[in-house]
Structures are given as C-alpha cells and as structure tokens.
Design a protein around this motif. Sequence first.
Motif, PDB file in Angstrom:
ATOM      1  N   GLY A   1      11.412  -5.081 -10.808  1.00  0.00           N
ATOM      2  CA  GLY A   1      10.819  -5.981 -11.789  1.00  0.00           C
ATOM      3  C   GLY A   1      11.801  -7.077 -12.147  1.00  0.00           C
ATOM      4  O   GLY A   1      12.662  -6.891 -13.002  1.00  0.00           O
TER       5      GLY A   1
ATOM      6  N   THR B   1       6.345   1.533 -11.024  1.00  0.00           N
ATOM      7  CA  THR B   1       5.071   0.929 -11.400  1.00  0.00           C
ATOM      8  C   THR B   1       4.612  -0.118 -10.405  1.00  0.00           C
ATOM      9  O   THR B   1       3.463  -0.555 -10.455  1.00  0.00           O
ATOM     10  N   ARG B   2       5.496  -0.524  -9.468  1.00  0.00           N
ATOM     11  CA  ARG B   2       5.118  -1.623  -8.577  1.00  0.00           C
ATOM     12  C   ARG B   2       5.727  -1.556  -7.184  1.00  0.00           C
ATOM     13  O   ARG B   2       5.533  -2.462  -6.386  1.00  0.00           O
TER      14      ARG B   2
ATOM     15  N   TYR C   1       9.806  -0.422 -15.023  1.00  0.00           N
ATOM     16  CA  TYR C   1       9.297  -0.392 -13.644  1.00  0.00           C
ATOM     17  C   TYR C   1       9.861   0.753 -12.805  1.00  0.00           C
ATOM     18  O   TYR C   1       9.418   0.986 -11.685  1.00  0.00           O
TER      19      TYR C   1
ATOM     20  N   SER D   1       3.442  -8.767  -1.919  1.00  0.00           N
ATOM     21  CA  SER D   1       2.322  -7.823  -1.953  1.00  0.00           C
ATOM     22  C   SER D   1       1.400  -7.949  -0.741  1.00  0.00           C
ATOM     23  O   SER D   1       0.575  -7.071  -0.493  1.00  0.00           O
TER      24      SER D   1
ATOM     25  N   THR E   1       2.422  -2.569  -3.309  1.00  0.00           N
ATOM     26  CA  THR E   1       3.031  -2.797  -4.625  1.00  0.00           C
ATOM     27  C   THR E   1       2.304  -2.044  -5.732  1.00  0.00           C
ATOM     28  O   THR E   1       2.410  -2.407  -6.907  1.00  0.00           O
ATOM     29  N   LYS E   2       1.578  -0.998  -5.365  1.00  0.00           N
ATOM     30  CA  LYS E   2       0.919  -0.167  -6.376  1.00  0.00           C
ATOM     31  C   LYS E   2       1.900   0.878  -6.898  1.00  0.00           C
ATOM     32  O   LYS E   2       2.890   1.196  -6.261  1.00  0.00           O
ATOM     33  N   SER E   3       1.618   1.407  -8.092  1.00  0.00           N
ATOM     34  CA  SER E   3       2.500   2.404  -8.693  1.00  0.00           C
ATOM     35  C   SER E   3       2.441   3.707  -7.892  1.00  0.00           C
ATOM     36  O   SER E   3       1.366   4.140  -7.458  1.00  0.00           O
TER      37      SER E   3
END
Length: 386
Positions: free
Chosen positions: A159, A154-155, A169, A117, A122-124
């Motif tokens: 995941g 989501t990231r 995810y 990150s 790493t934001k949705s």
Amino acid sequence: MKQTTFFIAFLMSLYTSAQMRIKILDEETKTPIKNAKTSINQEILYTNEDGIVRLPLRDRSSEVSIEVPFYDKKIVKNITEENQEISLKPTYNKIEDVILTKFDFNALVKNLYENYSKFYNTKSHLYNAQYKDKLFINNKINSLLIADIDLFTTRNAVGMTLMGNVDEYLQIALDKVKYYKVDNSEINFKKFTNRRSISWFNGRMFLNGELAILQFGLNKIPVKTKIVYQDDIMKKFSFETETLARRGTTFRGNFVLDKETGAVTYMEVEQTYSKSEREYKSDNGKIYINTKSVITIYDFYKKNEKYMPSKLTLIQKGIITNNKKSENFSRMREIVFTNARELPQTNLQNKIDVSKKDIISYIPDNEIKNTKDLLSKQEQEFIDEP
C-alpha cells in the motif's frame, strides 16, 4: 502400554507415508536444480540448495507439477520411492551478446506499475507461508530461523500511500517456529534489526513496491538490456545501469517476460552501493554495518489468468565492523507463499507488529529443533553443531 506404543508407531508410519522427498536434476548436466517450483494439491513448495523437496503426498497418485523457467514443465504421478530423482530438460536457446537497444526497460517498469492489477491478482488473500531468515558471517552460517507464518494482505501489493500504517494492507502472524539457532558470537541476527531494515522489508514485500523504487531510482536513467534466453513462451533479459551519483548506486539484475501477456513472471534486482555505512549501538560498543548490495527476487505462478506471488527473497550483503574487527556478512530472508485462499477480511491470531519490529524480534531466545522438516546439507550441519 503396548497399545500406546503401537498407536504412536502407527501415527509415525502415517506421517512417513504422507511425506516423500524427491530430487530435481538438470537432464543434461545431472546437477541439482535449486529453487525448482513444485505444486501439489494447490500447495507451492521449492527445492532447497541441494535440489531436494519434501512433498506432502496424501495420495500416492497425486499429481506433482514441477516448473523451472526455461525447462520443460513436468507432471509426475505415482511417486513411490524416497529420494526419487526427476530430470528436467532445458528448453532455452542461449543468445550471446545481443544488446536490445530498442527495448525500453523504464517503459516496462512504468507499465507494470501503473497497470499492476491487469497482470497480477490484487484481491485480498490469506497465505500459509514459510519464513526463512539466515545470516552468514564470512560464508559460514551464523544464525538460522525457519518458521510457519500466516500472512493476510488486503491487496496482494504494497500500500504505497499506507507505508506509515502497514497493518492496513499487511498482517503477519507467527504460527510455529521449526528451527531457531544463533551462534554465540557477538554478531548475530539481532544486530540487524533496525527501523531501516524493517522499512526495507515491508516496502518490498510485493513486486509493486520494487517497481516504485525502480521508477524513482531510474527516472530518465538509461538502462542497458540484453536478451539472455528465450523459448516459445518466455524471454529472459538482463539489465544494468551505469553507476549513479547518489551513493555510487548501480542497478542490475534479470527478469523473465511472458511473451503472451507481457507480465514479468520472475524478477531479480540487485542494487549496489560504493558507500552505505550506518552506525548502531551494542552492549560492547558501536557496530558499523556497511551494506554493499541488496538483492530482491520475486517469483510468480499463474492462476485464473493472473499471476500470484509464490516466493520472495531479500538478500543484504556487506561488511560489519565490531570492536575494530571487520567481517563479511550476508543475510537472506525468504517467504514461500505455500497456500493461498481468497478472503475479504480477517483478524489473525498471534499477530505480530512488523511495522515496528523485525520478525526475528518475536522469537524466544531458546534453541528450537524440529528434525521432521527438510534442511539443506549446510543448514543441517549448522543445526547439528554443538
């Protein structure tokens, strides 16, 4: 009737005026540059194998940014000619046979994975993307799919603790199928849709998944690295391991390192196997797929001090045997993350379950052609074949 005809012609003229093809060339060699990243109005597009890209020019004065590692970045305005050629000047200094014995590739992988990150957003996000799936048999196109998809993550990362529940995810929705054609031979796309290929695809959707595989596969394994190119901003490295005992595996590839941030902005990893044969059932007996290598390629662009995914390419090469006949195959899957929008949560319409089925399994069997989209010369010839 005349009014209707005029209106249709007017709409077509608007579509034509809003689309413009350009060709990107190497200034010194005059050869086309494939996979050149172009950006216009926050939309990411890549040139095809012929160095050509179709741009959505809503305004002729729109700025087009063209970026290729180790070429001068170019900003172009006022594109007025169809098939306009734009040349990029190489900036790199090629370095012959310099082995960086002090460069620790494993430490780089560990740092990127553990501090992901720090380097990558790493934001949705919700992405409008283009998906391409192309199968070659004996170097000839056998099957081709090009579709628009929506992809929500989501990231912006795999995941790793959620591999059994991909939906937590990653969501993918099939938006529009542009091209779909399958050769009528016994071997086609759907012979490759198995749980192993699905897991391989999902586990490498984002770079952190590949980093996890490298950490596990190269644990305490020495990696030879060379610096290949460099300029004021970036360094390009190649890397290679010796053959590992497990399945005769070798890792090799290259990556581009941002000198200022230490982030990898491009990575290509090839994992080769001396033996990796698997058996599958078909209507006419058994099929054996012997995968010789898998190649994963990641490309990024910088936004607000962190890197965002712009393109993912997954390639599987090997030998397929059906009814005692063996043929070489290569399957290429590609996602271009065209538009990105930060979004906390969403439920996609037309969502498909990529944890159980390959994307190709959701495509109807009827042939689909959309001549408005740009294909490479080879792809167009395949689509035009009777």
